[in-house]
Structure formats: C-alpha cells, structure tokens
Scaffold this motif. Sequence first.
Motif, short mmCIF file in Angstrom:
data_model
loop_
_atom_site.label_atom_id
_atom_site.label_comp_id
_atom_site.label_asym_id
_atom_site.label_seq_id
_atom_site.Cartn_x
_atom_site.Cartn_y
_atom_site.Cartn_z
N SER A 105 -69.45 23.15 -60.86
CA SER A 105 -68.86 22.81 -59.57
C SER A 105 -68.23 21.43 -59.68
O SER A 105 -68.48 20.69 -60.64
N PRO A 106 -67.42 21.01 -58.69
CA PRO A 106 -66.79 19.69 -58.76
C PRO A 106 -67.78 18.53 -58.85
O PRO A 106 -67.42 17.47 -59.36
N GLY A 107 -69.00 18.71 -58.39
CA GLY A 107 -69.98 17.63 -58.45
C GLY A 107 -70.67 17.50 -59.80
O GLY A 107 -71.49 16.60 -59.99
N ASP A 108 -70.35 18.39 -60.74
CA ASP A 108 -71.03 18.40 -62.03
C ASP A 108 -70.31 17.49 -63.03
O ASP A 108 -69.17 17.09 -62.85
N ALA A 141 -60.36 20.22 -69.55
CA ALA A 141 -59.26 19.91 -68.65
C ALA A 141 -59.42 20.63 -67.32
O ALA A 141 -59.16 20.05 -66.25
N ALA A 142 -59.88 21.89 -67.36
CA ALA A 142 -60.02 22.67 -66.13
C ALA A 142 -61.12 22.11 -65.24
O ALA A 142 -60.98 22.10 -64.01
N ALA A 153 -60.47 20.71 -61.46
CA ALA A 153 -61.19 21.28 -60.31
C ALA A 153 -61.95 20.23 -59.52
O ALA A 153 -62.64 20.56 -58.56
N GLY A 154 -61.87 18.95 -59.94
CA GLY A 154 -62.55 17.88 -59.22
C GLY A 154 -63.78 17.35 -59.91
O GLY A 154 -64.47 16.48 -59.37
N GLY A 155 -64.08 17.87 -61.10
CA GLY A 155 -65.27 17.43 -61.82
C GLY A 155 -65.04 16.16 -62.63
O GLY A 155 -63.91 15.69 -62.78
N THR A 156 -66.13 15.60 -63.15
CA THR A 156 -66.09 14.39 -63.96
C THR A 156 -66.32 14.75 -65.42
O THR A 156 -67.19 15.56 -65.73
#
Length: 308
Positions: free
Chosen positions: A63-66, A93-94, A98-101
């Motif tokens: 998820s984006p928070g991961d 890259a994906a 998607a908003g991840g770090t």
Amino acid sequence: MTRVVFLLVPQLHLLDLAGPAQVFSTAAAHGLGYEIGYVAEQEDVPTAQGVALRAATEWPPLSPGDLVVVPGWRSPVLRAHGELSAATLERLAAHHAAGGTVASICAGADALGRAGLLDGRRCTTHHDLQDELAHRYPRASVVHDVLYVVDDRVVTSAGIASGIDLALHLVAVRHGPAAASRIAREMVVYARRNGDERQTSAMLRHRAHLVDAVHRVQDLIDTRFTRRLSLTDLASASGVSERTLTRHFTEATGLTPLRYQQELRVERAEHLIAHGATAEAAARAVGFQDARMLRRLRARAGTSTANG
C-alpha cells in the motif's frame, strides 16, 4: 500496520540489512505497527559475509504507506554488480508511483537509479561510490559526504551503518523523535545522527596513518576531548618528547594535537546544536568556556572548506 519489505540482492552486506531491520523490528516490539518481509529473485541469497539468507520470491501486496528498502551489496564499483531483472526494477518504480516510499543503503542506490527513481532527485551513497553514481545517473543530484537524503519519498543513505540512521529517521518522521530515541537507546546506538552529518567523523578522518605514538595520543584525546589536556601529559602518554610528538602528530594527521582536539569539540558541538542545544550550551558541554571560541572555530572551518 506498515509493511517494510527488504529487497535482497546477491552479495548484500549483512549490516546493510540487519541495521535497519533491527530498527523496524524493535519498533514493532514497541507496538508501533511494523511488519517486516524479505523478497529476492531467488530463494537462497548469498551475502558478502558468507552467510546465506532465504527470502520469498513473491512480493506481498503493498500500500502507499509501506516501505521498500534495498540494502547494498559488495561492490568496489557499481557497474556489473547487483543485477536485478527489469520486472523487479519496475516493481520499485511502481511502488513509488503509487505513493509508496523506496529507500536504499550504500550501493542499493544503484538499483533505484536503474529503476529511474534518482532522475531529478537528490541522493547519496557510500563515499567510495558517489562519483560513479553521479556518472551513471547524470540526471540525479548526488550529495557528497552526508548520511542520508530524503527527496519525494526516495530515501538514500551512505554505507553500512548509516542504514540505522536512515531507519531511525523514518521512525521519527512517522512516530516522533521520542519513539526513535527510545529505539536507539535499546539498540545501544551512541547517537542519533541527522542526515546532513558527515559520513566519517573527525575520530576516523585522521586515522589513516601507521604511527603508534600518534594513535595512542589520539585515543587519549578522543576519550577526554572535553577536558584541558597539556602537551606535556600527551607526550608522556606517547612515550616521546613534546617536540617529537608535535612533529609526528602533524606529519601523520595534518593537525597539531590542539587543533585535533578542537576539531573533535566543534564536531560534537555541531551535533548538539543540530539536536536543539543552544550554541552557548553546546560550547560549554564540549569544554569551551563560552560560545565565542566555538563560533570562531566554526567560522574558520567554514572558510577552510570554502577555500578547499
């Protein structure tokens, strides 16, 4: 729950992996909500230190928070080392798109570069690899001699132990500096370092010599640099005369014993100031009577750096 996935590359350095993994596992033990996973392109992953590791070959859902972390690998040069498939690089890259770090330690920055994540961003790596990284990825802005750099959810760090600093920073961002300090204390980390601190401390920068008498004096100064140290006492500890000590010390380090002690004091004071201390309090903590000498030495160091 934040998922932290380590991407394991053959010949990775154990400390590149173990340092940040320990930070996040300690954070999880404190109830901060981390789940750690390990993936690789093959189940068995050889390490630079000779211990084989086992990892999953299927990526978990992210998820984006991961967070995805790429530890570094043994590499005197980046080229032709740390090979990863196009599919794996696309996953890095994906996740970011998607908003991840995405983070790297040491040579792991090369994987981020191949994934296109360094283009147009500030980054860093181990001091031995910085010039090559800049050459390989000319659209990146490689920052020299810092511990870690954060730019738009792309986090890169210097070599080996700096992965601990990076991981503590990420915990501090998500959970506050008190949580990161609690983890650092449990891990017996000597000091939490900011990203813009230098990769090598003054205690290490002047040790590339083979003069035992000078090393003995440096050992003494390192442990007592906040105190007043006379040249007579230093010479006695080294077993040579004051004149001989000064000559050997200057030839070996480029500094007199006093200038070496002052450099240690200034570096430690700057660390304290970066963590919220006033210049006056920092100056007194490292052995100066007040901040005037500290300001003078900092100004002289800044002038020397600019001229160098």
